[in-house]
Motif scaffolding. Structure first.
Motif, PDB file in Angstrom:
ATOM      1  N   GLY A 407       0.804  -1.207   0.000  1.00 32.73           N
ATOM      2  CA  GLY A 407       0.000   0.000   0.000  1.00 32.73           C
ATOM      3  C   GLY A 407       0.839   1.258   0.000  1.00 32.73           C
ATOM      4  O   GLY A 407       0.520   2.234  -0.697  1.00 32.73           O
ATOM      5  N   LEU A 408       1.920   1.264   0.780  1.00 32.21           N
ATOM      6  CA  LEU A 408       2.823   2.410   0.769  1.00 32.21           C
ATOM      7  C   LEU A 408       3.361   2.679  -0.630  1.00 32.21           C
ATOM      8  O   LEU A 408       3.401   3.824  -1.092  1.00 32.21           O
ATOM      9  N   LEU A 409       3.799   1.610  -1.302  1.00 32.01           N
ATOM     10  CA  LEU A 409       4.400   1.770  -2.625  1.00 32.01           C
ATOM     11  C   LEU A 409       3.370   2.247  -3.646  1.00 32.01           C
ATOM     12  O   LEU A 409       3.657   3.130  -4.470  1.00 32.01           O
ATOM     13  N   MET A 410       2.169   1.683  -3.599  1.00 30.79           N
ATOM     14  CA  MET A 410       1.125   2.126  -4.518  1.00 30.79           C
ATOM     15  C   MET A 410       0.785   3.597  -4.280  1.00 30.79           C
ATOM     16  O   MET A 410       0.675   4.405  -5.218  1.00 30.79           O
ATOM     17  N   GLY A 425      -8.850   7.820  -1.325  1.00 24.81           N
ATOM     18  CA  GLY A 425     -10.160   7.575  -0.732  1.00 24.81           C
ATOM     19  C   GLY A 425     -10.518   6.109  -0.616  1.00 24.81           C
ATOM     20  O   GLY A 425      -9.948   5.241  -1.277  1.00 24.81           O
ATOM     21  N   PRO A 426     -11.512   5.824   0.225  1.00 26.54           N
ATOM     22  CA  PRO A 426     -11.913   4.428   0.467  1.00 26.54           C
ATOM     23  C   PRO A 426     -12.407   3.714  -0.781  1.00 26.54           C
ATOM     24  O   PRO A 426     -12.160   2.517  -0.954  1.00 26.54           O
ATOM     25  N   ALA A 427     -13.095   4.393  -1.667  1.00 31.68           N
ATOM     26  CA  ALA A 427     -13.666   3.724  -2.838  1.00 31.68           C
ATOM     27  C   ALA A 427     -12.560   3.161  -3.727  1.00 31.68           C
ATOM     28  O   ALA A 427     -12.617   2.004  -4.172  1.00 31.68           O
ATOM     29  N   VAL A 428     -11.529   3.965  -3.995  1.00 30.12           N
ATOM     30  CA  VAL A 428     -10.412   3.506  -4.823  1.00 30.12           C
ATOM     31  C   VAL A 428      -9.660   2.392  -4.111  1.00 30.12           C
ATOM     32  O   VAL A 428      -9.330   1.357  -4.702  1.00 30.12           O
ATOM     33  N   THR A 429      -9.411   2.596  -2.820  1.00 30.70           N
ATOM     34  CA  THR A 429      -8.661   1.592  -2.064  1.00 30.70           C
ATOM     35  C   THR A 429      -9.429   0.280  -1.981  1.00 30.70           C
ATOM     36  O   THR A 429      -8.873  -0.801  -2.180  1.00 30.70           O
ATOM     37  N   ARG A 431     -11.607  -0.930  -4.010  1.00 30.66           N
ATOM     38  CA  ARG A 431     -11.634  -1.604  -5.306  1.00 30.66           C
ATOM     39  C   ARG A 431     -10.334  -2.364  -5.546  1.00 30.66           C
ATOM     40  O   ARG A 431     -10.325  -3.496  -6.057  1.00 30.66           O
ATOM     41  N   MET A 432      -9.210  -1.756  -5.153  1.00 30.77           N
ATOM     42  CA  MET A 432      -7.932  -2.453  -5.302  1.00 30.77           C
ATOM     43  C   MET A 432      -7.874  -3.676  -4.394  1.00 30.77           C
ATOM     44  O   MET A 432      -7.446  -4.766  -4.818  1.00 30.77           O
ATOM     45  N   VAL A 433      -8.320  -3.515  -3.159  1.00 30.08           N
ATOM     46  CA  VAL A 433      -8.271  -4.621  -2.207  1.00 30.08           C
ATOM     47  C   VAL A 433      -9.149  -5.779  -2.677  1.00 30.08           C
ATOM     48  O   VAL A 433      -8.753  -6.952  -2.620  1.00 30.08           O
ATOM     49  N   ALA A 434     -10.349  -5.452  -3.167  1.00 33.43           N
ATOM     50  CA  ALA A 434     -11.287  -6.499  -3.572  1.00 33.43           C
ATOM     51  C   ALA A 434     -10.765  -7.298  -4.761  1.00 33.43           C
ATOM     52  O   ALA A 434     -11.049  -8.497  -4.899  1.00 33.43           O
ATOM     53  N   GLY A 435      -9.995  -6.660  -5.612  1.00 36.52           N
ATOM     54  CA  GLY A 435      -9.516  -7.352  -6.814  1.00 36.52           C
ATOM     55  C   GLY A 435      -8.138  -7.964  -6.684  1.00 36.52           C
ATOM     56  O   GLY A 435      -7.636  -8.580  -7.633  1.00 36.52           O
TER      57      GLY A 435
END
Length: 526
Positions: A407-410, A425-429, A431-435
């Motif tokens: 997460g730090l690197l991203m 923001g939570p929405a972008v984060t 989406r990344m976590v879910a995929g």
């Protein structure tokens, strides 16, 4: 030492041990290294010794502090100490031509304007070319003196069965690291000590035994009759590492044993380092004068290292010059199964030796930031320099910490590199976590084929392994793997990019360069 008044630093060895107990196993796992042995001693005599991982994978033998390793070029420190000892005693003049002491052969650089001295050899500026020069054999090597005599009488036999120039610079012109030159100094020790002792016996009597190094030797051959049985029995198996596969290396021997033949434990070698840290003295035994140790760690010919913070002393690697974390010492490797680091940090007040039983076959040099022994050595230095402040800071478990690092690197790439101003923001984060998914490793690098490995070894047994012939083989139907597949295997084995390292270009390419510049010297006949 940098300000002339080193303090008797004391390390909390209990806290250091706790930090290493967490860090070292992680390093072994991430670097796919079977095992390591660690020794740290401060100026006050407080010591930490520990070992992690496996000494032998096949029979699940655990690594122990008593495990014995091949230390490789760390041996060169003992060559340097022996030469300086003999200079102290008036038996050897560092600035007198070495030919004054030699009877069995002559050392002459045809490019040089003057004779070669022991000082030139200690500082790697004799003009001898750099090579992989281990002069290896699977059998019993010949004598040191005969091998040197033969070597100085011919062109250098180097990598891939080709002949290159033994001399590639005038005397004193530049630094060129050479095992052959350091082994020559080992023979110089033999012909100048009053008792006429072999290098192995001289070092044993004048350095190893006085320092109480009960688990160390520099034998001419690591075999029964040449080295105590206890050392041989305690040896950790050396492994050639291919990604996460580790293959035991065959027994390889060299006649240049003074410069690479040491056997020992981390703790035993660290006693030698401590003697240097304390001005040549340990437990009441003085092996070198303080002024001699100071000369050994003083940069020689600094003009050859312009703008850098590193240099060469008398056979000693010097790094981070002018900084509080300055260190001296030597790294060591023994093909193809051991890679080690040994350093004295005089300003921080401690000596450290870390030995590992793996050699990364995707590269010739195993850099400090890619090898288990190097990473642990740097960890210890950082831990001491920060008073332990850099260790144990995270309260996260390892997998959670790994995800945190991702997460730090991203975030850094998006916000810093691309200068995205708005918060992710939570929405972008989310989406990344879910995929997010882990690429499954099933079917790739999971199954060992003994027949395949044996066929690969046999493939090169049928012809002279010149660089040209190896390249031709790789592109021929004889090779059972395509070039694209081999490039992928290079990545699988840990290479920094997809290029199959065969032949190793660093060594193969220099043959033609040296032949063009210096090949005519072989025609002189003297």
């Amino acid at each position: 030492m940098t300000d002339g008044s080193p303090q008797p630093t004391e390390i909390d060895v209990t806290a250091l041990g706790e930090a290493l107990a967490r860090y070292a196993p992680l390093v072994l796992r991430i670097t796919a290294t079977p095992g390591v042995s660690i020794a740290v001693t401060d100026r006050a005599g407080n010591s930490h010794v520990s070992a992690y991982g496996m000494a032998n994978l096949a029979d699940a033998t655990r690594m122990r502090p008593e495990s014995v390793f091949h230390l490789g070029s760390i041996s060169k420190l003992y060559v340097s100490a022996a030469v300086v000892q003999l200079a102290e005693r008036g038996l050897l003049d560092l600035h007198r031509p070495v030919n004054h002491y030699l009877d069995e052969f002559t050392v002459r650089n045809p490019l040089g304007s003057r004779d070669i001295t022991a000082y030139d050899l200690l500082t790697h500026q004799s003009g001898l070319g750099t090579s992989s020069a281990f002069d290896a054999t699977l059998g019993t090597p010949g004598s040191l003196a005969k091998h040197l005599a033969d070597g100085y009488g011919t062109a250098e036999g180097i990598e891939y069965g080709q002949s290159g120039a033994r001399w590639t610079a005038p005397v004193g012109a530049r630094f060129q690291y050479t095992t052959f030159g350091m082994a020559t100094l080992g023979h110089l020790v033999e012909v100048t000590n009053k008792a006429g002792l072999s290098f192995a016996d001289y070092v044993a009597g004048e350095i190893i035994e006085p320092l109480g190094m009960t688990a160390a030797a520099i034998p001419d051959l690591p075999a029964p009759g040449h080295v105590p049985a206890a050392l041989l029995d305690a040896r950790a198996t050396g492994y050639a590492r291919f990604g996460r596969w580790c293959v035991p290396t065959p027994e390889v021997h060299t006649p240049l044993y003074p410069a690479g033949g040491m056997l020992g434990t981390a703790a035993s070698h660290n006693r030698f380092l401590c003697s240097l840290m304390l001005g040549g003295r340990l437990d009441g035994n003085q092996i070198l004068r303080p002024e001699s140790v100071r000369a050994m760690v003083t940069p020689q010919n600094p003009a050859q290292f312009p703008g850098g913070d590193h240099g060469i002393g008398l056979g000693m690697e010097l790094r981070q010059l002018g900084r509080p974390d300055f260190f001296f010492g030597h790294a060591g490797a023994y093909p193809f199964g051991w890679w080690s680091f040994s350093r004295v940090y005089p300003g921080l007040g401690f000596a450290v030796t870390v030995l590992s039983n793996a050699w990364d076959m995707a590269r010739f040099f195993n850099p400090v930031d890619r090898s288990a022994s190097g990473l642990i050595t740097e960890f210890v230095a950082n831990w001491v320099a920060t008073g332990g402040g850099s260790a144990g800071r995270s309260t996260l478990g390892w997998d959670e910490q790994a995800a945190y690092a991702m997460g730090l690197l991203m975030g850094e790439r998006l916000r810093g590199l691309f200068n995205i101003a708005e918060p992710l923001g939570p929405a972008v984060t989310d989406r990344m976590v879910a995929g997010a998914r882990l690429i499954p490793a099933e079917g790739y690098g999971e199954t060992w084929s003994a027949d395949g490995f044996a066929e690969g070894v046999r493939a090169l047994d049928g012809f002279e392994p010149s660089a040209e012939r190896i390249r031709a083989f790789l592109s021929s139907p004889e090779c059972l793997a395509s070039a694209p597949d081999l490039d992928l295997h290079a990545l699988e084995f840990g290479a920094s990019h997809a290029e199959w390292p065969m032949p190793m270009s660093f060594w193969a390419d220099r043959v033609e360069q040296n032949r063009a510049l210096y090949g005519h010297l072989d025609q002189l006949g003297f």
